[in-house]
Write a protein that holds these residues in place. Structure first.
Motif, PDB file in Angstrom:
ATOM      1  N   ASN A 113      -1.184 -53.941 -28.689  1.00 28.14           N
ATOM      2  CA  ASN A 113      -1.680 -55.545 -27.910  1.00 28.14           C
ATOM      3  C   ASN A 113      -1.501 -56.270 -28.797  1.00 28.14           C
ATOM      4  O   ASN A 113      -1.781 -57.359 -28.461  1.00 28.14           O
ATOM      5  N   LEU A 116       0.891 -57.776 -30.602  1.00 27.49           N
ATOM      6  CA  LEU A 116       1.870 -58.865 -29.528  1.00 27.49           C
ATOM      7  C   LEU A 116       0.681 -60.096 -29.393  1.00 27.49           C
ATOM      8  O   LEU A 116       1.459 -61.350 -29.332  1.00 27.49           O
ATOM      9  N   LEU A 267       8.909 -62.780 -30.958  1.00 31.68           N
ATOM     10  CA  LEU A 267       9.504 -61.162 -30.572  1.00 31.68           C
ATOM     11  C   LEU A 267      10.570 -60.518 -31.244  1.00 31.68           C
ATOM     12  O   LEU A 267      10.669 -59.510 -30.872  1.00 31.68           O
ATOM     13  N   GLY A 289       2.490 -54.376 -23.708  1.00 31.92           N
ATOM     14  CA  GLY A 289       3.644 -54.042 -24.270  1.00 31.92           C
ATOM     15  C   GLY A 289       4.184 -53.150 -23.277  1.00 31.92           C
ATOM     16  O   GLY A 289       3.476 -51.872 -23.299  1.00 31.92           O
ATOM     17  N   GLU A 335       7.767 -53.491 -28.696  1.00 29.95           N
ATOM     18  CA  GLU A 335       6.499 -52.715 -29.636  1.00 29.95           C
ATOM     19  C   GLU A 335       6.625 -52.444 -30.602  1.00 29.95           C
ATOM     20  O   GLU A 335       5.601 -52.120 -31.099  1.00 29.95           O
TER      21      GLU A 335
END
Length: 372
Positions: A113, A116, A267, A289, A335
């Motif tokens: 996370n 991300l 992403l 995620g 992920e």
């Protein structure tokens, strides 16, 4: 450079992503193989598939760290007529150990996370869903003056004395230790049956409770006494909070449409599902995620204007939209950002410890969906 085995690879991983961080019931840890074998190359991957195992064989990796557990539910049989059975067989026959770091890697500092959050440019991100608080403890150990620096170095190298941006924090006071070895003792200093006085230092340091096992091992391994004298106390100071997802402000407000395009680019996904007015201004975003639809109300309560997570169902999307929270669903597969991020982190830690092991990210996509 020192040769390593699987136990040492796991120790590197658990320096920042210990099993204690995993959600209850999550089958993290060893999936197949053995940890006592030498490891020269480790493949990091989101999923373990036949293609990924073939890649590991081709690249000479005999250890796989996967985010999604290979064995998620207990097996009653290993049927080699099934794909799952043949996959386990392939790992075993090729001496490939598989280790899973799932929700513990999700919540870890620098984990999925955080990766991300960094990719999406969230400013000063904080935990979205608290799952674990790593409380602090204090260690007090009595050491002969001649060995105090050795023990201090050992326990701080294991993680003691980390306070915010400061490391190796300890406090020392001098004194005299008195003891009498009995007839079965093998004393480092003194003689059996005689009172001995030794100039000692009392070394104090705080540590995170999750590191207690490693720190006490370092203490006992470095201490010269047969029976080291030490105490461990609970501390009332707030611990560090860990959890799923992250929430933070954007560097500058943008429209939902602009932010959606940015999410797709960062992403690396061909398409996303979005709810909300494309012209809506986005100032604060939350990301989680994997499958995080059940936490949309938490994201709303945290002040997020948009929530980025995968596998959002129809009714949850409706409820979020009605609550004024936009949703961007880029899919579960984002992920995979952990493949490179984890390889980089473990490479850094291995180099710091002089360990001769290579970490490489899988080059394969395990995304089951094709966008048409």
């Amino acid at each position: 450079m020192k040769q390593v085995n699987g136990h040492q690879v796991v120790q590197l991983l658990e320096q920042f992503s210990p099993k204690a961080f995993a959600m209850e019931g999550d089958p993290v840890g060893l999936q197949t193989g053995a940890l006592n074998r030498k490891v020269s190359k480790v493949l990091t991957t989101l999923d373990v598939t036949h293609e990924v195992v073939d890649e590991a064989i081709e690249k000479g990796a005999n250890f796989i760290i996967a985010h999604h557990p290979l064995i998620f539910r207990p097996l009653k049989t290993i049927n080699l007529e099934t794909s799952a059975g043949r996959l386990i067989e392939k790992c075993i026959k090729n001496d490939i150990t598989v280790f899973a770091a799932h929700t513990n890697l999700d919540v870890a500092k620098g984990g999925v996370n955080d990766m991300l959050s960094e990719a999406l440019g969230l400013q000063e991100p904080s935990v979205l869903v608290k799952t674990f608080e790593d409380t602090y403890k204090k260690l007090i150990v009595f050491v002969p003056e001649t060995h105090a620096s050795i023990v201090r170095d050992a326990i701080t190298a294991a993680g003691a004395g980390q306070i915010g941006d400061y490391s190796d924090c300890t406090f020392t006071t001098a004194g005299t230790g008195r003891f009498k070895p009995d007839t079965n003792a093998k004393p480092f200093i003194g003689e059996q049956g005689s009172i001995e006085e030794v100039k000692e230092e009392k070394v104090e340091s705080i540590f995170k409770a999750s590191n207690e096992k490693e720190i006490l091992h370092a203490l006992k391994s470095s201490h010269p006494y047969e029976e080291p004298a030490f105490d461990v106390f609970e501390q009332s100071i707030p611990g560090e909070v860990y959890g799923l997802g992250r929430v933070g402000k954007l560097k500058e407000p943008v429209s939902l449409g602009e932010f959606t395009a940015f999410v797709k680019k960062q992403l690396n996904v061909p398409a996303v599902r979005v709810t909300g007015d494309p012209e809506k201004q986005i100032k604060k975003a939350a990301v989680l995620g994997g499958m995080g639809s059940k936490y949309f109300q938490t994201a709303k309560f945290a002040g997020a204007d948009v929530y980025i997570t995968g596998d959002v169902d129809f009714h949850t999307a409706q409820d979020a939209e009605a609550a004024g929270l936009s949703i961007i669903d880029p899919g579960h597969h984002v992920e995979e950002i952990m493949k490179t991020g984890l390889a980089v982190e473990l490479t850094k830690r291995a180099n710091n410890e002089g360990l001769n092991v290579e970490f490489i990210p899988s080059s394969l996509s395990t995304e089951p969906f094709t966008f048409m």
